[in-house]
Scaffold this motif. Structure first.
Motif, PDB file in Angstrom:
ATOM      1  N   TYR A 129      -1.059  -0.832   6.508  1.00 17.01           N
ATOM      2  CA  TYR A 129      -1.849  -2.054   6.299  1.00 17.01           C
ATOM      3  C   TYR A 129      -2.459  -2.447   7.635  1.00 17.01           C
ATOM      4  O   TYR A 129      -2.101  -1.931   8.690  1.00 17.01           O
ATOM      5  CB  TYR A 129      -0.962  -3.191   5.789  1.00 17.01           C
ATOM      6  N   CYS A 130      -3.392  -3.358   7.576  1.00 13.34           N
ATOM      7  CA  CYS A 130      -4.042  -3.842   8.805  1.00 13.34           C
ATOM      8  C   CYS A 130      -3.661  -5.299   9.021  1.00 13.34           C
ATOM      9  O   CYS A 130      -2.980  -5.907   8.180  1.00 13.34           O
ATOM     10  CB  CYS A 130      -5.553  -3.751   8.645  1.00 13.34           C
TER      11      CYS A 130
ATOM     12  N   CYS B 194      -2.575  -4.028  -1.515  1.00 10.97           N
ATOM     13  CA  CYS B 194      -2.972  -5.174  -0.687  1.00 10.97           C
ATOM     14  C   CYS B 194      -3.913  -6.084  -1.487  1.00 10.97           C
ATOM     15  O   CYS B 194      -4.860  -5.599  -2.100  1.00 10.97           O
ATOM     16  CB  CYS B 194      -3.678  -4.687   0.567  1.00 10.97           C
TER      17      CYS B 194
ATOM     18  N   HIS C 120     -12.746  -4.723   6.534  1.00 12.27           N
ATOM     19  CA  HIS C 120     -12.109  -3.521   5.960  1.00 12.27           C
ATOM     20  C   HIS C 120     -11.410  -2.774   7.082  1.00 12.27           C
ATOM     21  O   HIS C 120     -11.723  -1.613   7.359  1.00 12.27           O
ATOM     22  CB  HIS C 120     -13.152  -2.626   5.292  1.00 12.27           C
ATOM     23  N   PRO C 121     -10.472  -3.414   7.790  1.00 14.02           N
ATOM     24  CA  PRO C 121      -9.978  -2.861   9.068  1.00 14.02           C
ATOM     25  C   PRO C 121      -9.410  -1.443   9.021  1.00 14.02           C
ATOM     26  O   PRO C 121      -9.564  -0.693   9.983  1.00 14.02           O
ATOM     27  CB  PRO C 121      -8.931  -3.891   9.492  1.00 14.02           C
ATOM     28  N   ARG C 122      -8.806  -1.033   7.896  1.00 10.21           N
ATOM     29  CA  ARG C 122      -8.267   0.342   7.904  1.00 10.21           C
ATOM     30  C   ARG C 122      -9.385   1.376   7.911  1.00 10.21           C
ATOM     31  O   ARG C 122      -9.156   2.558   8.165  1.00 10.21           O
ATOM     32  CB  ARG C 122      -7.329   0.563   6.716  1.00 10.21           C
TER      33      ARG C 122
ATOM     34  N   SER D  22      -6.170  -7.959  -0.544  1.00  9.14           N
ATOM     35  CA  SER D  22      -7.384  -8.328   0.183  1.00  9.14           C
ATOM     36  C   SER D  22      -8.539  -7.399  -0.189  1.00  9.14           C
ATOM     37  O   SER D  22      -9.008  -7.414  -1.308  1.00  9.14           O
ATOM     38  CB  SER D  22      -7.084  -8.315   1.676  1.00  9.14           C
ATOM     39  N   CYS D  23      -8.955  -6.528   0.689  1.00 11.82           N
ATOM     40  CA  CYS D  23     -10.164  -5.724   0.396  1.00 11.82           C
ATOM     41  C   CYS D  23      -9.811  -4.493  -0.430  1.00 11.82           C
ATOM     42  O   CYS D  23      -8.653  -4.278  -0.781  1.00 11.82           O
ATOM     43  CB  CYS D  23     -10.891  -5.373   1.680  1.00 11.82           C
TER      44      CYS D  23
ATOM     45  N   TRP E 268     -10.219  -1.242   0.382  1.00 13.83           N
ATOM     46  CA  TRP E 268     -10.220   0.032   1.101  1.00 13.83           C
ATOM     47  C   TRP E 268      -9.130   0.932   0.533  1.00 13.83           C
ATOM     48  O   TRP E 268      -8.013   0.488   0.283  1.00 13.83           O
ATOM     49  CB  TRP E 268      -9.999  -0.190   2.605  1.00 13.83           C
TER      50      TRP E 268
ATOM     51  N   ASN F 169      -5.478  -7.972   8.788  1.00 16.08           N
ATOM     52  CA  ASN F 169      -5.967  -8.904   7.768  1.00 16.08           C
ATOM     53  C   ASN F 169      -5.315  -8.687   6.418  1.00 16.08           C
ATOM     54  O   ASN F 169      -5.218  -9.606   5.608  1.00 16.08           O
ATOM     55  CB  ASN F 169      -7.492  -8.869   7.704  1.00 16.08           C
ATOM     56  N   GLY F 170      -4.816  -7.473   6.193  1.00 14.66           N
ATOM     57  CA  GLY F 170      -4.011  -7.256   4.993  1.00 14.66           C
ATOM     58  C   GLY F 170      -2.706  -8.034   5.095  1.00 14.66           C
ATOM     59  O   GLY F 170      -2.264  -8.681   4.130  1.00 14.66           O
TER      60      GLY F 170
ATOM     61  N   ASN G 142       0.804  -1.235   0.000  1.00 16.74           N
ATOM     62  CA  ASN G 142       0.000   0.000   0.000  1.00 16.74           C
ATOM     63  C   ASN G 142       0.827   1.270   0.000  1.00 16.74           C
ATOM     64  O   ASN G 142       0.313   2.345   0.322  1.00 16.74           O
ATOM     65  CB  ASN G 142      -0.982   0.016   1.174  1.00 16.74           C
TER      66      ASN G 142
HETATM   67  S1  SF4 Z   1      -8.045  -2.489   5.042  1.00 19.55           S
HETATM   68 FE1  SF4 Z   1      -6.563  -4.107   5.394  1.00 19.55          FE
HETATM   69  S2  SF4 Z   1      -7.321  -5.782   4.114  1.00 19.55           S
HETATM   70 FE2  SF4 Z   1      -8.283  -3.923   3.349  1.00 19.55          FE
HETATM   71  S3  SF4 Z   1      -6.922  -3.140   1.757  1.00 19.55           S
HETATM   72 FE3  SF4 Z   1      -6.322  -2.179   3.675  1.00 19.55          FE
HETATM   73  S4  SF4 Z   1      -4.655  -3.451   4.430  1.00 19.55           S
HETATM   74 FE4  SF4 Z   1      -5.788  -4.658   2.936  1.00 19.55          FE
END
Ligand code: SF4
Length: 767
Positions: free
Chosen positions: A84-85, A67, A242-244, A69-70, A72, A87-88, A60
């Motif tokens: 990043y979070c 990332c 979407h943890p961030r 994953s999601c 966001w 889950n990322g 990111n």
């Molecule tokens: S919120 Fe987490 S999982 Fe989603 S894009 Fe950001 S880092 Fe990746």
């Protein structure tokens, strides 16, 4: 042994053995030191310390990779240490694991043996490292060369009586370049059969927003959340999915904003956020999130919003300063009809239906009456219902009446679950026909695309089940486990003559296949994609419509894998025998050529190679300019939406399928769901303790869950009953284990998004 005789005995569920569960009290905060520990634990275990830290520092970042994953968005000024979070970090560790599998693994294990493993175990085997074929007379995958694989696919496609006998699925992980090339190849082949993962998630959002606001995407930018006066988070669990987003809500709170959470479950991430990027989060009390939590019953959002709108209308009738009448007069259609419609609803009935205490309603009404800058964020809790489209339209009604649209700090925010699901649609992955797009394709690519609507996900499953879909190609994903009605979908896949999976890791869709199956291994997002010594990059579109670059840095899992654009371009080159108006091979080698074509053909893209640098650029969004000229009367539309009727029998519940905290879509990173207090087990059923009493269930009873649609009993076997804070009559359990309960032919009107969040089920003790 003739093809006809071999019926592979592959399981579509895998083992249902329990894994020695441990239960604790659900957590009352998200992230914190524990989040950091978990993030690093997964990285160090799967990738090793150095590889993991190198990659995490680039995730990111402007010149790093997006990332996987999601979706966001990244802030304009990302943290240079850790953008990043947890889950990322898990998603990165999962794709960049050093565990690998090759031909020896598939010699050892047949697809029948592999299918007995759980989805978690299958994923843990590691990265795919070479192309593999499962021949009709065999139960073992064996190596195949890329050229032979392209030849085999081309031969099957050419052998079809009609291009519509082939179906091409896309998962939201694919880059704009890969998705564009794939979509153009599919059209050049002659079909619009392009189901994609958004059919199963935000298609309801696309339909609702297009007809009310003129575009199927959200209107807000990240900064709008920071400065909003009120953010409603509806049917969404950002702490896990979407943890961030929690960082954005934290900023909103610190700027004096309020957060309202609307969800049958009170999720840890919307109780308190311990942001590990600051002391208050790392060692202090963190930031309390939701100011008001509305524990609405499953799929009773419309009665809730109608009740709120009725109360706001009563206040406005008195002072004329609750609704934005100037905005309504200038930009909105349907005001009188909506106000007249609201009158007919009985407040007591709405209150009972939504199940939210009156004092909470009053608190919410008071807050919304006094504020103007309002953002509504949502996810599957609104979209995956028969009335998914209407659910979203009802919240758009609230925003339009408040004039909270097309201005800073206000608007719609459907939060996309997969990193480039929005980009895939923007570059042309769709099953319906867009005439203007077809005209641009004809003009710039020199072929006439098909004008007949194709199949979406539900249509694809049905077509394969009925033998009308014979070749099924998947660009990423784990179709069998992501789709609903698992047993029906498994049969559909096995009816195909050929199934092809373009994947990074092993999953169940590699095991429940057509008569012939191919696995084509590809790059992870974090891996270097080198060509003639040059590092190639991709572009993605985030949940708020911004296009930016992503380039990997890690050594690829193997020298025998290919990037998605490369293998698609090479396949097309072989299929057309190098004779086509599009130079597929050149595009496979030079992604700038793909981006130049995207700029000409895909709506809103412009000079992408240049403008996607750094923080990237936003695609046009008419709502941000209050341009509703494409809508009837040139105005945004208020709509009338019905109350949902589920007509439950006495012993029936409404079940919502959910993710655990150690999961991303169908990818299972681990067996814990620490925010909900569940450890080392996935076969759990969350039930209201009063319902347990009245139905004679005790904690940890083993039960079977069944749905009974159209006189067909579908059963998910062996779940442990867990008492949980969930409204009476409602249940929750993880997918993909419970997708078997969701009928293929039950979906949201018009969007055809499966009803995974409101499935009528019964529960009995297992025999
Ligand atoms: S919120 Fe987490 S999982 Fe989603 S894009 Fe950001 S880092 Fe990746």
């Amino acid at each position: 042994m003739s093809e006809k005789k071999l019926k592979r005995k592959t399981s579509f569920t895998g083992s249902t053995e329990f894994t020695n569960i441990k239960l604790e009290e659900p957590m009352r905060y998200a992230a914190g030191k524990l989040g950091v520990k978990e993030a690093l634990k997964h990285g160090f275990k799967e990738m090793g310390i150095v590889r993991s830290m190198r990659a995490l520092l680039e995730m990111n970042q402007e010149d790093g990779f997006d990332c996987p994953s999601c979706a966001w968005p990244n802030p304009e000024n990302p943290s240079t240490v850790a953008e990043y979070c947890e889950n990322g970090a898990k998603a990165l560790a999962d794709e960049a694991t050093t565990n690998k599998i090759a031909r020896q693994f598939f010699t050892k294990y047949s697809v029948e043996e592999l299918s007995q493993f759980t989805d978690y175990q299958l994923n843990k085997f590691g990265r795919l490292t070479e192309p593999l074929v499962l021949r009709p007379e065999s139960i073992h995958y064996e190596p195949i060369s890329w050229q032979e694989a392209y030849g085999l696919i081309s031969e099957e496609l050419r052998s079809l009586n009609d291009p519509n006998e082939a179906i091409f699925y896309t998962s939201g992980r694919s880059s704009n370049e890969a998705a564009y090339l794939y979509g153009m190849f599919v059209r050049a082949f002659g079909t619009n059969n392009m189901p994609d993962c958004s059919n199963m998630c935000h298609e309801s959002s696309g339909v609702a927003l297009s007809e009310t606001l003129g575009i199927g995407k959200g209107s807000t930018k990240l900064e709008d959340l920071y400065a909003a006066e009120v953010v409603l988070v509806v049917g969404q669990n950002p702490g896990t999915n979407h943890p961030r987003m929690l960082s954005a809500l934290e900023k909103c709170k610190q700027n004096g904003g309020k957060v309202i959470s609307i969800n049958p479950l009170e999720e840890a991430g919307l109780v308190n956020f311990k942001n590990p990027q600051n002391l208050k989060g790392l060692v202090g009390s963190g930031e309390d999130m939701a100011d008001i939590h509305l524990a609405v019953k499953i799929n009773q959002d419309i009665p809730l919003v109608k009740l709120i709108l009725k109360r706001l209308a009563e206040l406005d009738a008195r002072d004329k300063n609750v609704f934005d009448h100037d905005f309504i007069a200038q930009y909105v259609n349907g005001y009188d009809e909506l106000l007249a419609d609201l009158v007919q609803y009985d407040e007591q009935d709405l209150l009972e239906r939504c199940g939210v205490p009156e004092e909470k309603i009053n608190e919410t009404v008071a807050l919304l009456a006094a504020k103007e800058d309002i953002v509504v964020c949502w996810a599957m809790g609104l979209t995956q219902h028969e009335n998914g489209v209407q659910n979203i339209r009802e919240f758009v009604n609230l925003l339009l009446l408040k004039g909270a649209m097309g201005k800073p700090n206000a608007g719609t925010c459907p939060v996309r679950g997969h990193s480039n699901v929005q980009g895939d649609r923007s570059v042309g992955i769709m099953h319906y026909v867009d005439e203007k797009l077809n005209q641009r394709i004809e003009k710039h690519l020199g072929f006439v695309p098909p004008a007949e609507e194709g199949v979406d996900t539900v249509g694809a499953i049905k077509a394969m089940y009925e033998g009308r879909g014979k070749v099924f190609i998947c660009l990423g994903g784990n179709f069998l486990m992501a789709a609903n009605d698992t047993e029906y979908t498994a049969q559909a896949l096995q009816n195909c003559s050929l199934t092809v999976q373009i994947s990074t890791k092993l999953n169940r869709t590699h095991l429940v296949t057509g008569k012939t199956a191919l696995i084509l291994p590809t790059y992870g997002r974090s891996e270097k994609d080198m060509k003639d010594g040059k590092l190639r990059y991709f572009t993605m579109e985030d949940s708020m419509g911004r296009v930016r670059q992503s380039r990997g840095l890690l050594k690829p899992a193997s020298d025998h894998i290919k990037s998605e654009p490369e293998l698609i371009g090479e396949l097309a080159h072989v299929f057309f025998d190098g004779k086509h108006s599009v130079n597929w091979k050149a595009m496979a080698e030079d992604y700038n050529l793909i981006r130049q074509s995207i700029d000409k053909v895909a709506k809103g893209f412009d000079n992408t190679t240049e403008r996607s640098k750094g923080v990237g650029y936003y695609l046009p969004n008419n709502v941000r300019n209050l341009d509703f000229s494409m809508l009837p009367g040139g105005k945004a539309q208020l709509t009338l939406n019905d109350l949902p009727e589920h007509n439950l029998e006495r012993d029936e519940f409404l079940l919502m399928t959910i993710r655990s905290h150690d999961q991303f879509n169908t990818t299972i990173y681990g067996l814990d769901d620490r925010y909900r207090g569940v450890y080392n087990e996935r076969r759990v059923l969350f039930m209201n303790s009063n319902d347990m009493k009245s139905h004679g269930f005790k904690k940890m009873d083993v039960v079977d869950i069944s749905s009974h649609y159209d006189n067909k009993k579908r059963t998910a076997y062996k779940f442990l009953v867990i008492p949980y804070s969930i409204p009476k009559g409602n249940l929750a359990a993880y997918f993909p284990e419970t997708n078997v309960l969701v009928p293929y032919n039950r979906y949201a009107h018009r969007s055809k998004t499966p009803i995974s969040k409101s499935v009528k089920v019964t529960v009995v003790k297992s025999e």
